[in-house]
Design a protein around this motif. Structure first.
Motif, PDB file in Angstrom:
ATOM      1  N   ARG A  73       8.179   8.115  -2.818  1.00 46.83           N
ATOM      2  CA  ARG A  73       7.100   7.118  -2.906  1.00 46.83           C
ATOM      3  C   ARG A  73       6.572   6.986  -4.333  1.00 46.83           C
ATOM      4  O   ARG A  73       6.217   5.897  -4.775  1.00 46.83           O
ATOM      5  CB  ARG A  73       5.941   7.508  -1.976  1.00 46.83           C
ATOM      6  CG  ARG A  73       6.258   7.458  -0.498  1.00 46.83           C
ATOM      7  CD  ARG A  73       4.967   7.517   0.320  1.00 46.83           C
ATOM      8  NE  ARG A  73       4.162   8.685   0.000  1.00 46.83           N
ATOM      9  CZ  ARG A  73       4.274   9.865   0.562  1.00 46.83           C
ATOM     10  NH1 ARG A  73       5.198  10.052   1.493  1.00 46.83           N
ATOM     11  NH2 ARG A  73       3.484  10.865   0.226  1.00 46.83           N
ATOM     12  N   TRP A 353       4.991   3.139  -0.185  1.00 51.31           N
ATOM     13  CA  TRP A 353       3.619   3.548   0.098  1.00 51.31           C
ATOM     14  C   TRP A 353       2.938   2.466   0.924  1.00 51.31           C
ATOM     15  O   TRP A 353       3.052   1.272   0.655  1.00 51.31           O
ATOM     16  CB  TRP A 353       2.829   3.768  -1.189  1.00 51.31           C
ATOM     17  CG  TRP A 353       1.414   4.188  -0.882  1.00 51.31           C
ATOM     18  CD1 TRP A 353       0.951   5.451  -0.735  1.00 51.31           C
ATOM     19  CD2 TRP A 353       0.282   3.319  -0.662  1.00 51.31           C
ATOM     20  NE1 TRP A 353      -0.384   5.446  -0.421  1.00 51.31           N
ATOM     21  CE2 TRP A 353      -0.829   4.153  -0.365  1.00 51.31           C
ATOM     22  CE3 TRP A 353       0.106   1.945  -0.655  1.00 51.31           C
ATOM     23  CZ2 TRP A 353      -2.094   3.639  -0.105  1.00 51.31           C
ATOM     24  CZ3 TRP A 353      -1.151   1.437  -0.383  1.00 51.31           C
ATOM     25  CH2 TRP A 353      -2.236   2.288  -0.118  1.00 51.31           C
ATOM     26  N   SER A 362       0.837  11.904   1.746  1.00 45.83           N
ATOM     27  CA  SER A 362       0.366  10.539   1.488  1.00 45.83           C
ATOM     28  C   SER A 362      -1.140  10.496   1.284  1.00 45.83           C
ATOM     29  O   SER A 362      -1.658   9.558   0.664  1.00 45.83           O
ATOM     30  CB  SER A 362       0.768   9.607   2.636  1.00 45.83           C
ATOM     31  OG  SER A 362       0.141   9.990   3.849  1.00 45.83           O
TER      32      SER A 362
END
Length: 524
Positions: A73, A353, A362
């Protein structure tokens, strides 16, 4: 006698790779030392499975032992190319070996704490298990208790605001669990709180931001860069507000075999988390003379015939004692990915993301973007990702307000030398529970945002009025109208509602001439 080749040499290399990989799965924790006997079998096998010629094998081993989805990400697919994952495996194994030695005096400590910090910021469950088994919680706890106040003679006796100290406190916070909190004795708890307390309360010396909070609009004017910063105060700790040269903050590392520029995370944030997690282990004493609940408080105000300054009630104290304002980090579990349904799993694996991801790492993606791109307030990188997630400030906020004795605090922050009488009683701190119900409001194109307040001199954007100019605010039916009485202009904002697309403009909110922030979010 003629040497005979091992029957293993006749096995195709691809099968040997499967054998080596599945061998490491027998002991998933720590470095893959279990395959060393296989590598020593003969030169043929050693060559076929060597780190240099078989990086995809070691990339597979990395993926089976460590978390890697955050890297995708944050860096893109290139981060997870086999040579990069293989090098990361070697780097992580060296750090685990270093941590296992427990040497808090090593010259390499900062380097390995950086790697441990990267691992914890990318942790979905596996990285923490590896670091815990290597002894990271014990290492950082020992360092903080024994060395956090080292080298104070170079900073007039004040605890140093160093990269090493910052990483140690962040890692201590990352590895604090309900179990470790319960295991600490009251004496150990109080000792730790006193070690971090200077960072918690001495704001003129230890900032919580990469850039001074008197600014709303970034990047800053380049005219302020150099030797003529718009300082307001000269304090014994230096100029205030604190403008820091980016070159003094940035550090350069290779992560997943790619260049990484990053600044040490603010030490004060970790210190506050550590302080309050320990402070909340001791419940508030409920003041018997306070109103029983909010209804009783309102009746007192009516009986008094005038407005009474709002204070917590006994119910508020009980509610606060029941909940924790600071919660330990959710560290995930080893097989978290296998527990997801197909749709959620695909979203975790595609490297994009988005809101709603289940991975624990995250939760730190916004912070990662700030650590890597926000240390230079005079520049905005095109590579910067999302530094704030819409809706984060929506809802009921619970915290504690520290109220110091004003005279003792004034003495503290004006002291050039760290006070010899610094103690829990000096400065004395009163703590009160604090609740705020927050709503987010977003200015969405084609509307124009409110200009920031202040004197428009490049220094003060109106922090004392929430960065607003003099305004009148009216809210009704999900719409907020802000009347700027200084510039005779009215801006319209929409209240953010989760799941309705509010506050997620398809195009950038427009600015009025004269500068000012984008106005993409305004907080109530």
């Amino acid at each position: 006698m003629q040497n005979q080749s091992s029957f293993l040499c006749s096995i195709p290399t691809v099968i040997l790779e499967h054998i080596a990989h599945h061998t490491t799965l027998l002991d998933p924790f720590g470095p893959p030392a279990i395959i060393i006997p296989l590598l020593l079998t003969c030169k043929h096998i050693n060559s076929a499975l060597s780190f240099k010629t078989c990086s995809h094998l070691y990339a597979r081993i990395f993926r089976s032992k460590f978390d890697y989805r955050a890297a995708t990400r944050r860096f893109g697919l290139r981060a997870t190319f086999s040579p990069n994952l293989a090098k990361q495996l070697k780097k992580y194994c060296k750090t685990l070996k270093f941590i296992r030695r427990g040497d808090i005096f090593s010259e390499s400590l900062t380097k390995h704490l950086w790697i441990a910090f990267f691992m914890m910021s990318e942790n979905d469950g596996r990285n923490y298990v590896q670091l815990k088994r290597a002894g990271l919680p014990q290492l950082v706890d020992r360092f903080v208790r024994e060395r956090l106040w080292d080298d104070r003679e170079h900073s007039n006796g004040w605890p140093a605001e160093s990269t090493l100290n910052s990483l140690a406190l962040w890692l201590l916070f990352f590895t604090t669990t309900p179990e470790t909190l319960e295991a600490e004795s009251p004496e150990e708890r109080r000792a730790l709180m006193e070690l971090v307390r200077p960072y918690v309360i001495t704001a003129p010396r230890y900032p919580s931001f990469h850039a001074p909070d008197n600014h709303f609009d970034f990047p800053l004017d380049e005219a302020t860069l150099g030797h003529e910063f718009p300082y307001t105060y000269v304090t014994p700790h230096g100029f205030y507000p604190l403008y820091r040269q980016p070159e003094a903050l940035v550090e350069h590392y290779k992560h997943y075999n790619m260049k990484l520029d990053i600044a040490a995370p603010p030490i004060t944030i970790a210190a506050k988390q550590i302080y309050f997690t320990r402070s909340e282990m001791t419940p508030y004493e409920i003041p018997p003379d306070f109103p029983v609940d909010r209804q009783a408080a309102n009746r007192q105000a009516e009986e008094a015939g005038h407005r009474i300054y709002p204070t917590p009630t006994q119910y508020d104290f009980r509610e606060f004692n029941f909940h924790r304002g600071v919660k330990p980090v959710d560290l995930g579990n080893w097989d978290w990915r296998s527990e997801l349904n197909e749709e959620d799993g695909q979203m975790e694996d595609d490297g994009v993301w988005r809101k709603g991801l289940k991975s624990k790492s995250s939760n730190w993606d916004n912070d990662w973007q700030r650590w890597t791109y926000c240390y230079n307030p005079w520049a905005v990188s095109n590579l910067k990702g999302v530094v704030y997630t819409y809706g984060t400030l929506q809802g009921l906020w619970t915290g504690r307000m520290l109220i110091p004795d004003i005279n003792q605090y004034a003495t503290l922050i004006t002291a050039a030398q760290f006070p010899a009488n610094f103690s829990p009683q000096n400065p004395n701190l009163t703590t009160m529970p604090l609740y705020m119900r927050l709503r987010e409001h977003h200015c969405i194109s084609p509307e124009f945002s409110v200009l920031p307040g202040g004197d428009h001199d490049g220094f003060d954007d109106g922090i004392r009025n929430g960065w607003f100019p003099k305004v009148n605010i009216h809210e009704a039916n999900g719409i907020v109208r802000i009347e700027d009485t200084v510039h005779d202009f009215t801006s319209k904002y929409e209240t953010y509602v989760e799941g309705e697309g509010s506050g997620e403009p398809k195009e950038e909110c427009r600015e009025r001439e004269g500068g000012g922030g984008k106005g993409e979010e305004a907080d109530d």
